[in-house]
Enzyme design. Structure first.
Site, PDB file in Angstrom:
ATOM      1  N   LYS A  90       0.854  -1.186   0.000  1.00 14.67           N
ATOM      2  CA  LYS A  90       0.000   0.000   0.000  1.00 14.67           C
ATOM      3  C   LYS A  90       0.882   1.225   0.000  1.00 14.67           C
ATOM      4  O   LYS A  90       1.806   1.330   0.827  1.00 14.67           O
ATOM      5  CB  LYS A  90      -0.874  -0.008   1.273  1.00 14.67           C
ATOM      6  CG  LYS A  90      -1.847   1.134   1.346  1.00 14.67           C
ATOM      7  CD  LYS A  90      -3.159   0.805   0.680  1.00 14.67           C
ATOM      8  CE  LYS A  90      -3.980   2.035   0.333  1.00 14.67           C
ATOM      9  NZ  LYS A  90      -3.622   2.675  -0.950  1.00 14.67           N
ATOM     10  N   LYS A 114       5.631   3.374   8.283  1.00 14.90           N
ATOM     11  CA  LYS A 114       4.465   4.238   8.462  1.00 14.90           C
ATOM     12  C   LYS A 114       3.191   3.389   8.544  1.00 14.90           C
ATOM     13  O   LYS A 114       2.371   3.557   9.442  1.00 14.90           O
ATOM     14  CB  LYS A 114       4.371   5.187   7.268  1.00 14.90           C
ATOM     15  CG  LYS A 114       3.200   6.132   7.301  1.00 14.90           C
ATOM     16  CD  LYS A 114       3.061   6.913   6.009  1.00 14.90           C
ATOM     17  CE  LYS A 114       4.344   7.603   5.633  1.00 14.90           C
ATOM     18  NZ  LYS A 114       4.169   8.576   4.534  1.00 14.90           N
ATOM     19  N   LYS A 126       5.347   1.635  -3.166  1.00 17.71           N
ATOM     20  CA  LYS A 126       5.264   2.985  -3.729  1.00 17.71           C
ATOM     21  C   LYS A 126       5.530   2.890  -5.216  1.00 17.71           C
ATOM     22  O   LYS A 126       6.176   1.941  -5.677  1.00 17.71           O
ATOM     23  CB  LYS A 126       6.316   3.883  -3.074  1.00 17.71           C
ATOM     24  CG  LYS A 126       6.043   5.366  -3.209  1.00 17.71           C
ATOM     25  CD  LYS A 126       5.099   5.903  -2.148  1.00 17.71           C
ATOM     26  CE  LYS A 126       4.685   7.324  -2.459  1.00 17.71           C
ATOM     27  NZ  LYS A 126       3.905   7.917  -1.372  1.00 17.71           N
ATOM     28  N   ASP A 166      -0.144  10.682  -4.763  1.00 18.63           N
ATOM     29  CA  ASP A 166       0.984  11.349  -4.091  1.00 18.63           C
ATOM     30  C   ASP A 166       1.219  12.625  -4.913  1.00 18.63           C
ATOM     31  O   ASP A 166       0.296  13.073  -5.617  1.00 18.63           O
ATOM     32  CB  ASP A 166       2.224  10.424  -4.056  1.00 18.63           C
ATOM     33  CG  ASP A 166       3.360  10.965  -3.183  1.00 18.63           C
ATOM     34  OD1 ASP A 166       3.241  10.888  -1.958  1.00 18.63           O
ATOM     35  OD2 ASP A 166       4.357  11.485  -3.717  1.00 18.63           O
ATOM     36  N   THR A 210      -4.300  13.573   5.254  1.00 21.42           N
ATOM     37  CA  THR A 210      -2.869  13.696   5.583  1.00 21.42           C
ATOM     38  C   THR A 210      -2.616  15.000   6.340  1.00 21.42           C
ATOM     39  O   THR A 210      -1.951  15.009   7.385  1.00 21.42           O
ATOM     40  CB  THR A 210      -2.009  13.619   4.312  1.00 21.42           C
ATOM     41  OG1 THR A 210      -2.385  12.438   3.596  1.00 21.42           O
ATOM     42  CG2 THR A 210      -0.536  13.559   4.645  1.00 21.42           C
TER      43      THR A 210
HETATM   44  P1  NDP Z   1       0.870  17.957  -4.202  1.00 20.76           P
HETATM   45  O1  NDP Z   1       1.390  17.642  -5.558  1.00 20.76           O
HETATM   46  O2  NDP Z   1      -0.583  18.134  -3.989  1.00 20.76           O
HETATM   47  O3  NDP Z   1       1.593  19.266  -3.631  1.00 20.76           O
HETATM   48  C1  NDP Z   1       2.967  19.393  -3.524  1.00 20.76           C
HETATM   49  C2  NDP Z   1       3.239  20.839  -3.173  1.00 20.76           C
HETATM   50  O4  NDP Z   1       4.617  21.010  -2.847  1.00 20.76           O
HETATM   51  C3  NDP Z   1       2.946  21.802  -4.328  1.00 20.76           C
HETATM   52  O5  NDP Z   1       2.460  23.004  -3.796  1.00 20.76           O
HETATM   53  C4  NDP Z   1       4.328  21.988  -4.935  1.00 20.76           C
HETATM   54  O6  NDP Z   1       4.482  23.197  -5.662  1.00 20.76           O
HETATM   55  C5  NDP Z   1       5.142  22.049  -3.682  1.00 20.76           C
HETATM   56  N1  NDP Z   1       6.556  21.817  -3.938  1.00 20.76           N
HETATM   57  C6  NDP Z   1       7.119  20.802  -4.616  1.00 20.76           C
HETATM   58  N2  NDP Z   1       8.444  20.957  -4.633  1.00 20.76           N
HETATM   59  C7  NDP Z   1       8.695  22.100  -3.939  1.00 20.76           C
HETATM   60  C8  NDP Z   1       9.849  22.794  -3.589  1.00 20.76           C
HETATM   61  N3  NDP Z   1      11.056  22.337  -3.966  1.00 20.76           N
HETATM   62  N4  NDP Z   1       9.742  23.934  -2.842  1.00 20.76           N
HETATM   63  C9  NDP Z   1       8.532  24.397  -2.463  1.00 20.76           C
HETATM   64  N5  NDP Z   1       7.385  23.779  -2.779  1.00 20.76           N
HETATM   65  C10 NDP Z   1       7.474  22.643  -3.493  1.00 20.76           C
HETATM   66  O7  NDP Z   1       1.458  16.799  -3.249  1.00 20.76           O
HETATM   67  P2  NDP Z   1       0.947  16.351  -1.820  1.00 20.76           P
HETATM   68  O8  NDP Z   1       0.497  17.534  -1.045  1.00 20.76           O
HETATM   69  O9  NDP Z   1       0.060  15.198  -1.986  1.00 20.76           O
HETATM   70  O10 NDP Z   1       2.306  15.774  -1.199  1.00 20.76           O
HETATM   71  C11 NDP Z   1       3.239  16.604  -0.508  1.00 20.76           C
HETATM   72  C12 NDP Z   1       4.175  15.724   0.313  1.00 20.76           C
HETATM   73  O11 NDP Z   1       3.406  14.948   1.246  1.00 20.76           O
HETATM   74  C13 NDP Z   1       5.001  14.699  -0.467  1.00 20.76           C
HETATM   75  O12 NDP Z   1       6.237  14.525   0.179  1.00 20.76           O
HETATM   76  C14 NDP Z   1       4.165  13.439  -0.348  1.00 20.76           C
HETATM   77  O13 NDP Z   1       4.950  12.263  -0.524  1.00 20.76           O
HETATM   78  C15 NDP Z   1       3.707  13.572   1.085  1.00 20.76           C
HETATM   79  N6  NDP Z   1       2.534  12.778   1.450  1.00 20.76           N
HETATM   80  C16 NDP Z   1       1.353  12.941   0.772  1.00 20.76           C
HETATM   81  C17 NDP Z   1       0.244  12.201   1.144  1.00 20.76           C
HETATM   82  C18 NDP Z   1      -1.082  12.426   0.523  1.00 20.76           C
HETATM   83  O14 NDP Z   1      -2.060  11.837   1.023  1.00 20.76           O
HETATM   84  N7  NDP Z   1      -1.217  13.249  -0.490  1.00 20.76           N
HETATM   85  C19 NDP Z   1       0.346  11.173   2.201  1.00 20.76           C
HETATM   86  C20 NDP Z   1       1.603  11.173   2.915  1.00 20.76           C
HETATM   87  C21 NDP Z   1       2.655  11.931   2.513  1.00 20.76           C
HETATM   88  P3  NDP Z   1       4.414  23.186  -7.272  1.00 20.76           P
HETATM   89  O15 NDP Z   1       2.967  23.097  -7.577  1.00 20.76           O
HETATM   90  O16 NDP Z   1       5.037  24.493  -7.629  1.00 20.76           O
HETATM   91  O17 NDP Z   1       5.219  21.999  -7.742  1.00 20.76           O
END
Ligand code: NDP
Length: 446
Positions: A90, A114, A126, A166, A210
């Site tokens: 998962k 996790k 993953k 993700d 999350t």
């Molecule tokens: P999204 O794609 O929805 O959002 C990612 C965000 O991070 C965007 O705003 C993106 O901006 C920004 N971002 C990416 N790279 C950078 C950077 N170098 N500096 C600043 N901002 C950045 O992803 P999620 O919110 O789903 O995921 C975010 C994190 O959480 C990841 O690490 C993911 O693995 C983790 N996660 C997510 C889960 C989920 O349920 N969604 C569960 C557990 C963990 P831009 O649009 O400009 O790229």
């Protein structure tokens, strides 16, 4: 690190060359395990650590698709089925140009522990692709997702492997992939993907889970010092799924989120961010944080060369991507009096930054504990699919909150029992590891 663990770590590095993120994730877990192997030398004898670092199966495949001009594009797809000791593999799918095997293996490795911490019957996996959804039309994204699923479907199943979203994979992409899975297999197997739309087998609260879960966890951390989010100043990095709903829960608990970011820059809004506006820009228009500043008089764009971590706050929630909070950022946060750092993203804090925060007695929660609410609610989605039922928002959120409070308690108590009170890194790594290792021992050498 203990020399025996160091030797195993070096063998992992040698077997997996060029995969820096995977090495970093393995080292971070191993650094906590010394007291465990002292209590359980049988884990060394049975090569438990080597076995846990070797994925059960790794699938790498070609994803050909046609863009709107009719040109052929070729991307690479990945699914790492890391560990099924506790349940079907998962973990999410990430579509981002930075994706390669090392990123997927780091994420899959983290996912094992996790998922173990959630207390739910799910193993770790993953996947993803180096496909960049940014700037692609809706039909290009659809054609890519269909091609991706045309290969991946044969590896999936409710009892085998259940992907989710993700970075770069939200409800739209899950919809395209589920549609293709259903078409190829001629089976309506809701339990084969999570993060689905509510009308077709999704769970309420999955979108929020999350971010909400991270804040519930951070609130439990604050409570250990007799505090809560009420009246606290907070920054979240990112402005994607995790960041937006972390900000929403902070506001519900009485805190004020004064900053957020995307890969183009960061925004400071001293009045507290306007969530409706941010959701409109990010979820509906798929715009940039600069669009927010144009429409919100109290907001300003952060200095170029500066960072979101320069903003003085009580609580910092890195919710964007890996290695986005470095040593210098941690030192600035400490100087400005931060009390809690909880990772909404996976591995956003660099190892030296984590050491600095822990040395300064800042409460620090690793992502494998703090952001487990997403996968936990995915497991609740699987429960609803298996019973052909759907739960209401309040009940589902109650379950999520109880799970996060329980993860906090398990991490806190495990850290105490290993003589590291208040150290959530030690608590999460040991509690997550022990459950998986016990199951693997029980199964014999498989
Ligand atoms: P999204 O794609 O929805 O959002 C990612 C965000 O991070 C965007 O705003 C993106 O901006 C920004 N971002 C990416 N790279 C950078 C950077 N170098 N500096 C600043 N901002 C950045 O992803 P999620 O919110 O789903 O995921 C975010 C994190 O959480 C990841 O690490 C993911 O693995 C983790 N996660 C997510 C889960 C989920 O349920 N969604 C569960 C557990 C963990 P831009 O649009 O400009 O790229």
């Amino acid at each position: 690190m203990d020399p025996k663990l160091e030797a195993v770590f070096q063998s992992v590095v040698a077997r997996n060359p060029g995969e820096a993120e995977f090495h970093q994730a393995v080292r971070e877990v191993f650094e906590s395990l010394e007291p465990v192997i002292q209590r359980h030398p049988e884990y060394l004898e049975s090569k438990m650590l080597e076995r846990i670092c070797e994925p059960e199966r790794q699938i790498i495949f070609r994803v050909p698709w046609q863009d709107d001009r009719g040109d052929v594009q070729v991307n690479r797809g990945f699914r790492v089925e890391f560990n099924s000791a506790l349940g079907p593999y998962k973990g999410g799918l990430r579509f981002h140009p930075s994706v390669y095997l090392g990123v997927i293996k780091f994420l899959g490795f983290e996912q094992i522990f996790k998922n173990s911490l959630t207390g739910l019957p799910i193993g770790g996996g993953k996947g993803g692709s180096d496909f960049d959804p940014r700037g692609k039309s809706e039909s290009e994204v659809m054609r890519f997702c269909q091609s991706f699923m045309t290969e991946l479907y044969r590896h999936l199943g409710e009892y085998t492997d259940v992907p989710a979203g993700d970075i770069g994979v939200g409800g739209r992409e899950i919809g395209f992939m589920f549609g293709q899975y259903k078409r190829i297999t001629n089976r309506y197997e809701s339990g084969v993907l999570t993060g689905k739309g509510i009308a077709w087998g999704g769970s309420l609260v999955r979108t929020e889970a999350t971010g909400y879960g991270t804040v519930v966890f951070a609130n439990e951390m604050l409570k250990t010092r007799g505090e809560t989010f009420d009246g606290k100043r907070v920054v979240v990095s990112g402005s994607g799924n995790v960041a937006i709903y972390a900000a929403e829960k902070v506001a519900q608990l009485g805190g004020t989120v004064v900053g957020f970011s995307d890969s183009g820059g960061f925004v400071v809004d001293e009045k507290g961010i306007n969530l409706d506006l941010l959701k409109q820009i990010k979820e509906v228009e798929r715009g940039r944080v600069s669009d927010y500043v144009e429409r919100r008089p109290s907001a300003k764009l952060g200095n170029s060369g500066g960072s979101i971590w320069d903003v003085p706050v009580d609580v910092a929630l890195p919710c964007a991507t890996q290695n986005e909070l470095n040593l210098g950022n941690a030192q600035t946060l400490i100087k400005n009096g931060v009390q809690v750092v909880a990772e909404g993203a996976n591995m956003p804090t660099t190892p030296d930054a984590i050491h600095a925060l822990r040395d300064a007695k800042v409460l620090f929660a690793p992502g494998k504990a703090a952001n487990a609410g997403g996968v936990a609610t995915s497991a609740l989605e699987m429960q609803q699919n298996a019973s052909r039922d759907s739960w209401d928002f309040e009940y589902t959120e109650e379950r999520l909150t109880a799970i996060m409070e329980n993860i906090h308690e398990v991490c806190y108590e495990t850290a105490e029992s290993y003589d590291a009170p208040g150290d959530y890194v030690v608590g999460a790594n040991i509690a997550g590891f022990e459950k998986v290792a016990k199951a693997m021992q029980a199964f014999g050498l498989v």
